[in-house]
Design an enzyme around this catalytic site. Sequence first.
Site, short mmCIF file in Angstrom:
data_model
loop_
_atom_site.label_atom_id
_atom_site.label_comp_id
_atom_site.label_asym_id
_atom_site.label_seq_id
_atom_site.Cartn_x
_atom_site.Cartn_y
_atom_site.Cartn_z
N ARG A 1 12.09 0.71 1.58
CA ARG A 1 12.79 -0.55 1.90
C ARG A 1 13.69 -1.02 0.75
O ARG A 1 14.69 -1.69 0.99
CB ARG A 1 11.80 -1.63 2.31
CG ARG A 1 11.01 -1.25 3.55
CD ARG A 1 10.38 -2.43 4.23
NE ARG A 1 9.25 -2.01 5.05
CZ ARG A 1 9.35 -1.42 6.25
NH1 ARG A 1 10.52 -1.19 6.78
NH2 ARG A 1 8.26 -1.07 6.91
N ARG B 1 -0.31 3.25 15.31
CA ARG B 1 -1.44 2.83 16.15
C ARG B 1 -1.48 3.60 17.47
O ARG B 1 -2.56 3.87 18.00
CB ARG B 1 -1.36 1.32 16.40
CG ARG B 1 -1.75 0.51 15.14
CD ARG B 1 -1.24 -0.91 15.26
NE ARG B 1 -1.72 -1.79 14.21
CZ ARG B 1 -1.19 -1.91 12.99
NH1 ARG B 1 -0.16 -1.14 12.65
NH2 ARG B 1 -1.68 -2.77 12.10
N LYS C 1 2.89 -3.83 -2.48
CA LYS C 1 3.51 -2.98 -1.46
C LYS C 1 3.83 -1.61 -2.07
O LYS C 1 3.31 -1.28 -3.13
CB LYS C 1 4.76 -3.67 -0.90
CG LYS C 1 4.43 -4.95 -0.13
CD LYS C 1 3.62 -4.65 1.10
CE LYS C 1 3.16 -5.92 1.79
NZ LYS C 1 2.23 -5.64 2.89
N GLY D 1 0.34 3.28 3.47
CA GLY D 1 -0.78 2.34 3.36
C GLY D 1 -1.45 2.10 4.71
O GLY D 1 -2.67 1.96 4.80
N GLN E 1 -3.37 -4.76 8.02
CA GLN E 1 -4.06 -3.49 7.79
C GLN E 1 -5.55 -3.72 7.63
O GLN E 1 -6.37 -2.98 8.17
CB GLN E 1 -3.48 -2.78 6.57
CG GLN E 1 -2.05 -2.32 6.81
CD GLN E 1 -1.39 -1.72 5.58
OE1 GLN E 1 -1.97 -1.70 4.50
NE2 GLN E 1 -0.18 -1.24 5.73
N ASP F 1 7.76 -7.55 5.23
CA ASP F 1 8.50 -6.32 4.91
C ASP F 1 10.01 -6.55 4.84
O ASP F 1 10.75 -5.69 4.36
CB ASP F 1 8.19 -5.24 5.95
CG ASP F 1 6.75 -4.74 5.86
OD1 ASP F 1 6.12 -4.92 4.80
OD2 ASP F 1 6.25 -4.18 6.85
C1 S3P Z 1 1.36 -3.18 8.34
C2 S3P Z 1 0.93 -4.35 7.75
C3 S3P Z 1 1.58 -4.93 6.57
C4 S3P Z 1 2.97 -4.36 6.34
C5 S3P Z 1 2.99 -2.87 6.46
C6 S3P Z 1 2.54 -2.44 7.85
C7 S3P Z 1 0.64 -2.66 9.52
O1 S3P Z 1 0.81 -4.63 5.42
O2 S3P Z 1 3.46 -4.76 5.08
O3 S3P Z 1 4.29 -2.36 6.24
O4 S3P Z 1 1.14 -1.76 10.20
O5 S3P Z 1 -0.47 -3.17 9.79
P1 S3P Z 1 -0.45 -5.53 4.95
O6 S3P Z 1 -1.52 -5.38 5.95
O7 S3P Z 1 -0.84 -4.97 3.61
O8 S3P Z 1 0.08 -6.92 4.85
#
Ligand code: S3P
Length: 431
Positions: free
Chosen positions: A390, A28, A344, A95, A170, A317
């Site tokens: 992980r 971010r 995940k 992701g 996310q 996580d």
């Molecule tokens: C994250 C949100 C989570 C987390 C990922 C990082 C983020 O995912 O599992 O490792 O940085 O916003 P989800 O939004 O799919 O829950």
Amino acid sequence: MDTVSLQTKVKSLRGTIEVPGDKSISHRAVMFGALAEGTTTISHFLPGEDCLSTISCFRQLGVPIERVGDSVKVTGRGFNGLSEPSELLDVGNSGTTIRLMLGILAGQPFHAVLAGDSSIAQRPMTRVVDPLRVMGAEIDGRKKGERTPLSIRGGSLSSINYEMPVASAQVKSAILLAGLQAEGVTTVKEASKTRDHTERMIARFGGEISVNGNEVSVRGKQRFTGTTIKVPGDISSAAFFMVAAAIIPESEVTLVNVGLNPTRTGILDVMLAMGADVTVVPDSSEENAEPAGTIIVRSSQLKGTEIGGGLIPRLIDELPVISLLAAHAEGTTVIKDAQELKVKETNRIDTVAGELSKLGADITPTDDGMIINGGSRLTGGSVSSHGDHRIGMMLAVAGLASAGEVTLENPEAIAVSYPQFFEHLSSLVQG
Ligand code: S3P
């Protein structure tokens, strides 16, 4: 693909570690730095593969980014200063990169194509694609936009009032990033509070945001100003050493400068409920972008617990390594309401249960979590990270506590979030 023999039958772990910067905050910081006007300087940035994917995508959008070790300087272009990429944007394994970038690109008057590795290719995208289409972005892709590669043509957006069907930071962040470029006020409502790094980042870059319980609103057409960000250590990385110290007899491990954002500290609640010996000393300095402190963990007798509901997003996580902790506790641990684990980097219900079972743990996968009967020592065997960082780190910690030999296939996946993991782990091992 490599295979390594893991250190096993370790006597104790002792020492102090500073884990690398938080992954969610590092992503971010680059993204907001790019969208701000002026320079943003980031320190203790995580130089893991995921965050490097974010940097390379923004360079392709015409944003100058200089990196030396864990320091990054972003020359912000503002919301109106990004340029159309001439090549595909490769998000690697990340992701967070693809979903947040979709939110940003939704408001940009150009076309882009995003894709990543074989894990990204299996992850659900309609959760972000659907609300962004409602706001006005044109998105298409494999399986009608549920899977990568995705093609996006952004443009002028209208605001949205969106109730999220899944607890996902996310998704929340993608909608907020689109909302910041839309006409009017965008509101996102979540059933369970997820990590709030995006909300904090908006305020840090001089933006306006209103948070009312689980409802977050942003006004569109805001402008951000570059700033300095010191990223705290990632509690999701510290978690591996916290669990290692808890399960290996006569251990004492100190983790300095760990992020203590309350939307991320569910693992502390669970460890305390299981009887772990954990001390947390918050830092008084305001230097970090978010709350941080020192965590000290000593080994102790552990008991099973139940983990579910609103706690899940606060430790999602950490569930692989918490499962390992539960395998070392007396009694049964039930993890429920954690269906998100299935989407995940791997299906973490299957990979955790499958790999820990190979080492002799008693774990039954369920539709929304796992049931773990703990208390017996892990034996040993051949396991794989399945390309999931992980899972790889959790298995390396499992190896330390195992009575027999353990080999780990595909350990290189760990570099996604923690390139120095094995170095740090070895520095703690006594005997
Ligand atoms: C994250 C949100 C989570 C987390 C990922 C990082 C983020 O995912 O599992 O490792 O940085 O916003 P989800 O939004 O799919 O829950």
